[in-house]
Design a protein around this motif. Structure first.
Motif: not given
Ligand SMILES: [Mg+2]
Ligand SMILES: Nc1ncnc2c1ncn2[C@@H]1O[C@H](COP(=O)(O)OP(=O)(O)OP(=O)(O)O)[C@@H](O)[C@H]1O
Lengths: 301, 235
Positions: B42, B84, B161-162
């Motif tokens: 991140s 994220e 991000d994810e």
């Molecule tokens: Mg992260």
């Protein structure tokens, strides 16, 4: 009976002054995340600026209108808000809250002292004209002045315009986005500094209108009125729930009711208005920390 | 080149985090970054977005230096961000969230209705919920709205991000199908993911991040077989 009618009128007048101030506190807190403790002082520079402009305007072109001076004052206070944001308050947006508190309280002192020094005979109270003379209605000893009618009409209009601005325009949408998540807003190409400027302008203009109404309603302006106005407006915003416009209005109506009641019931009630305001603030903070309309998490502005 | 990091190091309050990261994503590529919790994924995302300024090195997006340009102008170049946790504006409606995504790339807001229709084909469930406050959506719906918000302005480059975190296996498959589809349209993707299996199935290349350093960089098939990835994920 007449007593009660007069108190109801008083309550309405105070409600609109508090509401205009509280909306500013709320908006500023919601967007900048700073409690601008000098907001009341910024607001109460408006009557001084208006009278100064009126005096110099009168010298320049005879027969100049007070209305022009009022509009200039409102605009100047809006710009003052932008300047304060740019050079002072923006720095404290990410600082510990205590630093922002100290800085804005100090700013209030500076503003009050500046009025005292710069305005001719600034240490003493000066009369401020009743912006709209005459009374709309009168029965017996009770009269509803045009000023109070105008105050309520303008407050209603401003609330409507602000609501439209925040909820129906692209810039309002961006202000709400920044108030909820500034980093995400930046990732969506929103310039937070522009949003801060607009917010400060809007809040300061609203405050200036409140300041002019306040001075006109009590019939005078004094360099230190800003602190009382600030404390009452802030209390109203906290009672309703900071960062929430509807809350600011409801908090103001509640606070003004209590304020009016205390002044009417106790012989020297006016002396206790701040005590009462703060007792109410403490009670709200203890029992409903997010304010009467506590939805601050989901909807900050 | 869509994005290029050269010798990028970052620090949190003087404590080093990312260390001398070199990373590139060519136009039209899907590149993934894998790494365990706390690896700095991140941090890498925020550095690419310009939210964190590196203490050393440079980040360039579409030939523009991120540090001097600033996050808000990077988005305008045509870069979509899915951070994220999705970071929808909880108090705004789905429609307003998506509108802000569109106007990030198209400030004039032109052809929003046409774009909404197009996005509706990819995300039929998003269109059903336009009037709902984003904060009240289910996790899966939020993931889809966040992707729709990033894609509606037709960005050339998307950073995520994810994005699949917390989605059911079925939804993850749908999600990655959408990524393949937008890649076929020619869009470039930098995909930061924990889900190595899925990420390596869409990406052509990948990097592995551990404790702030890149410990492996290779083609997807090679990474899938690599002992580094196995030891970080499958042991
Ligand atoms: Mg992260
Ligand atoms: N603002 C911050 N201040 C100090 N340390 C931070 C900050 N943000 C992240 N860190 C630390 O930096 C390290 C990397 O964090 P980062 O969020 O980049 O990890 P990550 O790879 O995304 O992990 P995850 O997979 O759990 O999301 C962590 O040890 C974290 O505690």
């Amino acid at each position: 009976m007449e007593q009660i009618a007069q108190q109801i009128i008083n309550w309405l007048a105070l409600s609109s002054i508090y509401a205009l101030l509280a909306i500013g506190f709320s908006l500023l807190f919601g967007v900048i995340n700073v409690i601008q403790f000098s907001h009341g002082d910024v607001a109460l520079t408006a009557p001084f600026i208006a009278m100064a402009v009126f005096a110099s305007l009168g010298a320049l072109l005879p027969g100049a209108d007070l209305v022009v001076a009022l509009i200039v004052a409102i605009f100047v206070v809006g710009v003052l808000g932008i300047v304060l944001e740019r050079f002072l308050i923006r720095r404290f947006r990410t600082a510990p809250p205590m630093m922002a508190l100290v800085a804005t309280v100090a700013l209030g002192i500076v503003l009050r002292e500046l009025i005292r020094i710069l305005y001719p005979d600034g240490s003493n109270p000066h009369p401020f004209p009743q912006l709209v003379p005459g009374s709309a209605l009168s029965f017996g000893d009770v009269s509803l002045s045009w000023l109070v009618v105008a105050m309520m009409a303008v407050t209603g209009l401003l609330v409507a315009v602000l609501t439209w601005f925040l909820y129906r325009t692209g810039l309002g949408l961006r202000i709400r986005a920044v108030s909820q998540d500034i980093e995400m807003a930046r990732m969506l190409a929103i310039n937070p500094n522009l949003v801060f400027r607009v917010t400060f302008f809007v809040a300061s203009v609203t405050g200036a209108v409140a300041g002019l109404f306040y001075a006109s309603y009590v019939g005078l302006m004094r360099f230190d009125l800003g602190i009382i106005a600030g404390l009452l407006g802030f209390s109203a915003a906290v009672i309703g729930g900071l960062g929430n416009m509807a809350g600011a209005i409801i908090g103001s109506v509640v606070l003004a009711a209590l304020d009016t009641l205390v002044q009417a019931v106790f012989p020297d009630g006016a002396a206790y208005r701040l005590v009462v305001a703060f007792v109410l603030v403490v009670l709200v903070l203890v029992f409903r920390p997010a304010g009467l309309l506590g939805r601050t998490v989901v909807e900050k502005v | 080149m869509s994005v290029e990091l050269c010798g990028v190091s970052t620090a949190y309050g003087g404590v080093p985090m990312l260390r001398e990261i070199d990373l590139t994503v060519a136009d039209g590529e899907i590149v993934c970054v894998l790494g365990p919790n706390g690896a700095g994924k991140s941090t890498l995302f925020k550095t690419v977005a310009g939210l964190i300024t590196p203490v050393a090195g440079t980040v360039t997006i579409m030939d523009t230096d991120v540090a001097t340009t600033g996050t808000e102008r990077i988005a305008r170049l045509g870069v979509g961000f899915v951070p994220e946790g999705r970071r929808l504006f909880p108090g705004l409606t789905v429609a307003d969230n998506i509108r802000l995504g569109h106007e990030a790339v198209r400030p004039d807001g032109a052809d929003l209705p046409a774009r909404l229709t197009a996005i509706g084909q990819l995300f039929p469930r998003v269109i059903e919920r336009l009037g709902q406050a984003a904060g009240t959506l289910s996790g899966g719906e939020q993931a889809m709205v966040a992707l729709a918000r990033a894609l509606i302005g037709e960005p050339k480059f998307v950073v995520m991000d994810e994005p699949s975190l917390g989605l059911s296996p079925k939804l993850i498959r749908e999600y990655f199908d959408i990524l393949r589809a937008i890649h076929r349209e020619g869009r470039t993707i930098l995909l930061i993911e924990q889900n190595a299996e899925m990420a390596l199935s869409v990406a052509s290349r990948g990097y592995v991040l551990a404790r702030g350093r890149i410990v492996a960089a290779d083609h997807a098939e090679a990474l899938r077989a690599s002992s580094v990835v196995r030891s970080l994920y499958f042991s």
